[in-house]
Design a protein around this motif. Structure first.
Motif, PDB file in Angstrom:
ATOM      1  N   UNK A 411      61.421  11.834  40.267  1.00  0.00           N
ATOM      2  CA  UNK A 411      61.968  11.645  38.932  1.00  0.00           C
ATOM      3  C   UNK A 411      60.955  10.980  38.004  1.00  0.00           C
ATOM      4  N   UNK A 412      60.189  10.015  38.535  1.00  0.00           N
ATOM      5  CA  UNK A 412      59.181   9.361  37.703  1.00  0.00           C
ATOM      6  C   UNK A 412      58.108  10.349  37.262  1.00  0.00           C
ATOM      7  N   UNK A 413      57.659  11.202  38.180  1.00  0.00           N
ATOM      8  CA  UNK A 413      56.637  12.203  37.832  1.00  0.00           C
ATOM      9  C   UNK A 413      57.187  13.189  36.806  1.00  0.00           C
ATOM     10  N   UNK A 414      58.444  13.621  37.014  1.00  0.00           N
ATOM     11  CA  UNK A 414      59.044  14.571  36.074  1.00  0.00           C
ATOM     12  C   UNK A 414      59.171  13.944  34.688  1.00  0.00           C
ATOM     13  N   UNK A 415      59.588  12.672  34.661  1.00  0.00           N
ATOM     14  CA  UNK A 415      59.692  11.997  33.375  1.00  0.00           C
ATOM     15  C   UNK A 415      58.352  11.881  32.679  1.00  0.00           C
ATOM     16  N   UNK A 416      57.290  11.575  33.448  1.00  0.00           N
ATOM     17  CA  UNK A 416      55.959  11.465  32.856  1.00  0.00           C
ATOM     18  C   UNK A 416      55.493  12.810  32.302  1.00  0.00           C
ATOM     19  N   UNK A 417      55.773  13.900  33.038  1.00  0.00           N
ATOM     20  CA  UNK A 417      55.372  15.238  32.560  1.00  0.00           C
ATOM     21  C   UNK A 417      56.104  15.589  31.277  1.00  0.00           C
ATOM     22  N   UNK A 418      57.426  15.329  31.240  1.00  0.00           N
ATOM     23  CA  UNK A 418      58.196  15.632  30.035  1.00  0.00           C
ATOM     24  C   UNK A 418      57.714  14.808  28.845  1.00  0.00           C
ATOM     25  N   UNK A 419      57.405  13.520  29.098  1.00  0.00           N
ATOM     26  CA  UNK A 419      56.892  12.690  28.008  1.00  0.00           C
ATOM     27  C   UNK A 419      55.563  13.212  27.505  1.00  0.00           C
ATOM     28  N   UNK A 420      54.689  13.657  28.430  1.00  0.00           N
ATOM     29  CA  UNK A 420      53.411  14.216  28.005  1.00  0.00           C
ATOM     30  C   UNK A 420      53.567  15.473  27.190  1.00  0.00           C
ATOM     31  N   UNK A 421      54.494  16.363  27.594  1.00  0.00           N
ATOM     32  CA  UNK A 421      54.734  17.582  26.836  1.00  0.00           C
ATOM     33  C   UNK A 421      55.283  17.263  25.452  1.00  0.00           C
ATOM     34  N   UNK A 422      56.180  16.243  25.390  1.00  0.00           N
ATOM     35  CA  UNK A 422      56.740  15.872  24.096  1.00  0.00           C
ATOM     36  C   UNK A 422      55.660  15.351  23.159  1.00  0.00           C
TER      37      UNK A 422
END
Length: 551
Positions: A411-422
């Motif tokens: 979940x932490x990795x997924x959140x970091x990826x989504x934040x980077x895309x945003x």
């Protein structure tokens, strides 16, 4: 029902005019023996104004339905009428014959010194209140005996160094002594065999003396386990070394009424002439080998050893107030209908733990109460005990609910990826705002996580101020032409409002814990009990072996 307050022939009294008002509000008639509060500066007229009947006949108080006293006479069973209720410190473990006599008389006996050590019973904990007073008074006695000043002084003629105070044990009494000695300007050091109390010691402005070889973890019942021979030897060596460098030593180790030796005669012989030892464990025999309970002793090398056993009684006004408040809290618990009728519920672990005699039966010792904050070991199912099997099933169910170890990382990795895309899809100026937000989160996390627990309340006030700024900014943005901005501003305003109002409610509740009953905002006279006399440290610790704090 009638509550009787006899004259205990001492400086303490079991209730004060302010607590009499609380008892009468519960529907009780209160009878106070004339002169019972004189030594504490509490006159008979004050009791009359609070609604009590003041009588010159001492038998009237003893013949009441409920009798509350601070000192229990040897013939207490004969003084009470059959079926009466006695509330006092009864020392049921040390005086089983008295408990048996009360049971034989048909008296219901509630021991104030047997309050279970759980959070819900803190407001009834007389022992903690008295230990707090004893710790404070110990410093007062030491300052009177010490030939110098506790705080360092700088004058035109020169300067003086502050006194060095060493406290053994960081329970309620120990923390109170730390706070008093620190407030007088002394250089304070302290040791406890429980390493987890180091933060409490430091929050009082004292220095924690670390000695891993003499320390242990807390045991399952909330007390420190007995020291091994190696730990005891290391602890005694530490006490000898620290005492030799100290001007004042205060010992507080009292383990269930027994005082282990923390200062040997050799350790006292190594101390400087004019040094002072205050032994708070004198009622249990004393932590110092040279202590004489109730006496002041001067050793051949000029060290003063104070073994006074009446330290709380030397401050009768506040001690009586604390004692009376605990009694009023107990009777509030025992009078749910507020109709002046005492109702004892033995299904309540607090009431059961305090009840040592009832209906002719001795109920001491009570069933054990698990009070440790330490995690309990998972019970093993034997297949024959239904309780063990049920407990094992609950543990298995809880383990089934736990998230797999990899899920949190994913979940932490997924959140970091989504934040980077945003951030990548946002305009350049918005990306800059994201960077500021990320840095603020990181900095805020490290700042808050390193704040000591003693400063959490003022920190909450700071966060309220920040939330106020957020609320103002959100209100300014709610009227934006952008729907997204309006929605985000509304959410921000709602969350900030919850934080602000919730913070004020928590602060209000905490402040009420330290107000007298007659100052309470709701006018109901209720007061939340505060343990721990060790100031903001909230000392919940009790006596521990060879260096644990006295309760």
């Amino acid at each position: 029902m009638q509550i009787g307050i006899p004259d205990d022939a001492g400086p303490l009294v079991a209730t004060t005019p302010s607590t009499v008002s609380r008892l009468t509000a519960l529907g009780y008639d209160v009878v106070v023996t004339a002169g019972a509060g004189d030594a504490a500066g509490l006159r008979d007229d004050a009791y009359r104004e609070a609604g009590a009947l003041v009588t010159s006949d001492p038998d009237v108080a003893w013949e009441s339905d409920v009798v509350v006293c601070t000192a229990v006479p040897d013939d207490v069973a004969e003084r009470l009428r059959p079926g009466a209720t006695l509330i006092a410190q009864l020392a049921p473990a040390a005086r089983p014959e008295r408990t048996a006599a009360l049971a034989g008389r048909g008296v219901t006996a509630l021991a104030l010194d047997a309050v279970p050590r759980i959070s819900r019973a803190q407001s009834l904990d007389v022992l903690s209140a008295l230990s707090n007073v004893a710790g404070y008074r110990a410093v007062v006695e030491a300052a009177a005996e010490y030939s110098g000043m506790f705080g360092g002084q700088v004058t035109a003629a020169g300067s003086t160094r502050p006194a060095t105070v060493f406290v053994i044990g960081a329970g309620v009494a120990g923390l109170a002594a730390l706070g008093a000695a620190t407030s007088l300007g002394a250089r304070v050091r302290a040791f406890d065999v429980r390493p987890e109390v180091a933060e409490q010691i430091e929050s009082m402005g004292a220095e924690f003396v670390s000695e891993p070889a003499a320390q242990q973890q807390v045991s399952a019942d909330g007390y420190a386990a007995p020291l091994t021979e190696e730990q005891l030897a290391a602890a005694l060596a530490l006490y000898t070394r620290e005492a030799a460098a100290a001007d004042v030593v205060i010992t507080t180790a009292l383990v269930r009424g027994t005082a282990p030796t923390t200062l040997t005669a050799e350790a006292v012989a190594a101390m400087r002439p004019g040094s002072v030892i205050v032994d708070l464990a004198a009622p249990g025999g004393g932590n110092c080998e040279l202590t004489v309970p109730g006496e002041r002793v001067v050793t051949p090398n000029g060290v003063v050893v104070l073994g006074y056993t009446d330290l709380p009684a030397r401050m009768p006004r506040h001690t009586s107030e604390l004692y009376g408040t605990a009694v009023a809290n107990l009777l509030t618990l025992l009078t749910p209908g507020k109709d002046g009728e005492l109702t004892l519920d033995l299904d309540d672990i607090v009431q059961r733990g305090m009840t040592v005699a009832r209906d002719g039966d001795v109920l001491w010792p009570p069933p054990p109460v698990q009070v440790s904050a330490a995690p309990s070991a998972a019970p093993a199912s034997s297949g024959t005990d239904g309780t063990d099997a049920a407990a094992a099933a609950v543990v298995a169910q809880e383990e089934g609910r736990r998230r797999p170890a990899w899920l949190g990382k994913a979940l932490a990795v997924a959140g970091a990826v989504l934040a980077g895309l945003a951030v990548a899809a946002s305009p350049a100026d918005t990306a800059g705002h994201f960077v500021v937000l990320a840095l603020a989160v990181v900095v805020g996390f490290y700042v808050i996580s390193n704040v000591t627990h003693a400063l959490h309340t003022p920190l909450m006030s700071q966060t309220n101020a920040v939330s106020g700024i957020i609320l103002v900014g959100a209100l300014l943005q709610i009227g934006s032409s952008s729907l997204l901005v309006t929605v985000l501003a509304t959410i921000a305003a709602t969350v900030a409002s919850i934080n602000i109002f919730g913070g004020f409610l928590v602060t209000r509740r905490m402040l009420r814990m330290f107000r007298r009953a007659d100052e309470d905002d709701d006018g109901g006279g209720r007061r939340a009990g505060a343990r721990g006399a060790g100031g903001g440290a909230g000392a919940a610790a009790s006596g521990t072996a060879a260096g644990g704090g006295a309760r």
